[in-house]
Design a protein around this motif. Structure first.
Motif: not given
Length: 670
Positions: A167-179, A26-32
């Protein structure tokens, strides 16, 4: 949402499905990026990667292709970036149930799927918009209309992306938390610590691992899952510290508690249920026992140890009689109860050793029940003879074997009890011959051929002899031997000799990387082919560039003199799609008589009104419109459009730079 649906209380299902689950980093997901930055990135890349200059006197097919390329490039860039977002975020149906339910607890599964679905819909909408406008561009009849169609296409794509901002802002928050989530391997050896808040779970983890979890004298210091690692029996173990759990129904538990419940439900681990016998945590022993009975279904098919913590304050022998009898009930159920103290470190090593041994024994038992163990055991047989008497029976080596071993120099055993390897003649090796002969040595591979006649060793074997192929008569029984080999191979395959072992994670990751590289290469190959197959006009090599002065015009064909043509003059106007290049010099404006003469030189039907004169009532109205147009363009003509990347060269050769000799002053201009 009801959270009862995310708990699977049957660990056997977990065991069956672990081998097929995908592992995500999950730490390698590209920034949204947000919608505004997303649009800026795509439009900037479209401007940089595509041509920027077009002239209106070009063929209409070239103008259409110019703007079609821009629309297609923007669409492909949107498509690639959105596809990257969709593919890199984990799919809940493909990952391990532990991570799937953890994502549901932290981010709400429905909201997460809805956001990814909206991004997917936006990708398809962008593709459809591009397809529609590429179709419309095929019917564009002028540079202006093609440009407006391109502008409308890119505008609609940007509007679609603006609507996906939430949706993009929500997915960016999910990405930061997943990392920030800990890297928990659901299939490795794991110790899971659970219990009421403030009973000493994090303190135990700090003692047995290299982790440094915050410890405070109040409840819910640990608000998420923490992972530490330790070594036992030369194996790597992970220890998972869970947040505290309170004793109430599943629907009333909050997000912090649900993380612990999710870990208990899905991780194959040895469970340490920590109890505070001193009751300093704020909960009595009876309440802790009730919580144990409440979450007991989650302990099914898992090694379980009850750790009585803080025995440095109150020993188990000093407890009340009812508490003693309640704890004694654990032993009746077969649960191991061990005392410990994280302050004096009493009992910590014993609990760790006991839990690890129990989990190792269970993992071996599960593997022995698997389908692969009988196949492996059928190939192995260990013969252990039982002694029938007390006589010694040393290994027997035949005399012939002793002589042969000594002759080749492989041992120092004695022959007939007197001779050893050092006294026997040793076979001469090629290395010895090479050292003796020095530079005269050459490798002779034919001297050891076994032939009836020694003179035939160095004969050259012909390929064809008496009209027949020599290779066909090398071995008369070659087909029989081939059939025997095939039968032996079939027997080996039936016995499972070539069954491949399951691939490890590194091999799977290498295969996925290789597949991604092949996919990228195929895409680059197709992109290069598309670039080569575009409909560019081709010219023979021997044909030079035609000069405009050599090409006869219609005016010359009608008998006009060269001076009249020069008086008419006029130049081609340019349409620049970007603030890039402009005309190198200022052209002399045409007069109305010159325009009329030039317009008369082109043959068009007399009934068709020119486009620049259509829509006006009379000549006076046309004159006033032209006057207003020139007045409005006055500033633009005066200042051009000077800005960044403006390549206007007003004077090709400034006189002060290109005349005279250089003086003895500054030499910065040469």
């Amino acid at each position: 949402l009801p959270r009862a649906s995310i708990i699977r209380l049957n660990p056997s299902v977990e065991v069956q499905t672990n081998s097929t689950m995908a592992h995500y980093n999950f730490k390698k997901i590209t920034v949204v990026p947000p919608a505004k930055d997303f649009i800026d990135i795509v439009l900037s890349k479209t401007q940089r990667k595509t041509p920027t200059v077009i002239h209106r006197h070009y063929k209409i097919s070239r103008i259409r292709q110019f703007y079609t390329r821009k629309v297609k490039f923007a669409q492909q860039t949107f498509h690639d970036k959105l596809a990257t977002v969709i593919s890199e975020f984990p799919k809940l149906d493909d990952i391990h149930p532990f991570y799937a339910d953890l994502l549901n607890v932290l981010y709400d599964k429905d909201h997460y799927k809805l956001a990814l679905g909206q991004i997917n819909s936006a990708k398809h909408l962008v593709d459809n918009v591009a397809k529609d406008y590429v179709r419309l561009l095929k019917f564009g009849d002028s540079l202006y209309r093609c440009k407006q169609l391109k502008k409308a296409a890119l505008g609609r794509m940007c509007t679609i992306m603006k609507r996906q901002n939430q949706s993009l802002q929500y997915l960016e928050q999910v990405r930061q938390h997943l990392a920030r989530l800990p890297s928990i391997d659901p299939n490795t050896r794991t110790l899971l610590i659970c219990g009421f808040p403030n009973v000493g779970k994090s303190s135990f983890m700090n003692k047995v691992t290299r982790a440094d979890v915050e410890v405070q004298p109040y409840a819910f210091t640990t608000k998420s899952l923490f992972v530490g690692h330790m070594d036992y029996r030369y194996l790597r173990w992970q220890v998972v510290d869970t947040p505290g759990i309170l004793d109430h129904s599943l629907e009333d538990r909050n997000t912090i508690e649900m993380q612990a419940i999710t870990a208990l439900a899905h991780l194959r681990a040895a469970v340490l249920y920590v109890m505070d016998v001193s009751e300093q945590c704020g909960h009595s022993i009876e309440e802790q026992l009730e919580l144990f009975e409440n979450i007991k279904p989650l302990f099914a098919n898992k090694p379980l140890i009850v750790a009585l913590n803080k025995v440095d304050i109150l020993r188990p022998e000093e407890l009340r009689e009812d508490a003693k009898s309640a704890i004694a009930g654990f032993e009746g159920e077969g649960v191991i109860v061990l005392p410990m103290s994280t302050v004096t470190e009493e009992g910590i090593t014993e609990i760790k050793t006991q839990a690890c041994d129990m989990l190792l024994a269970q993992r071996v038992e599960v593997k022995m029940k698997g389908k692969k163990i009988p196949d492996v055991l059928n190939r192995l047989h260990l013969a252990v003879p039982t002694p029938r008497d007390g006589a010694e029976r040393p290994p027997f080596i035949p005399p012939g074997a002793r002589v042969k071993a000594v002759a080749v120099g492989t041992g120092s055993m004695e022959v007939d009890g007197t001779l050893s390897a050092e006294t026997q003649p040793r076979k001469k090796l090629e290395r010895d011959i090479e050292l003796e002969m020095g530079d005269d040595y050459f490798l002779d591979l034919k001297k050891n051929y076994r032939l009836p006649d020694e003179r035939h060793k160095y004969d050259v074997i012909p390929e064809i002899y008496e009209g027949k192929n020599i290779a066909d008569f090398v071995d008369a029984d070659i087909m029989l031997k081939l059939e025997e080999l095939e039968r032996e191979e079939e027997m080996r395959e039936a016995a499972g000799m070539y069954d491949s072992e399951p691939e490890d994670e590194e091999t799977i990751a290498t295969r996925q990387t290789a597949a991604a590289i092949r996919k990228k290469r195929a895409f680059l190959r197709k992109q290069s082919w598309d670039k080569k197959s575009r409909n560019y006009p081709t010219m023979p090599r021997g044909v030079g560039r035609e000069s405009r002065t050599k090409r006869p015009t219609r005016a010359e064909g009608e008998g006009m003199e060269t001076e009249e043509l020069e008086d008419i003059g006029g130049g081609d106007h340019m349409e620049d799609d970007s603030p890039g290049t402009k005309l190198a010099g200022r052209k002399r404006p045409r007069t109305r008589s010159q325009s009329a003469a030039a317009s008369r030189s082109h043959s068009r039907p007399g009934s068709k009104v020119p486009r620049d004169q259509s829509g006006f009532r009379d000549a006076e109205q046309l004159r006033r419109a032209n006057k207003k147009m020139k007045l409005a363009q006055k500033d633009f003509r005066k200042y051009r459009q000077a800005g960044e990347s403006d390549r206007t060269i007003l004077t090709k050769k400034p006189k002060h730079l290109f005349s005279g000799k250089r003086g003895k002053g500054k030499t910065q201009r040469r």
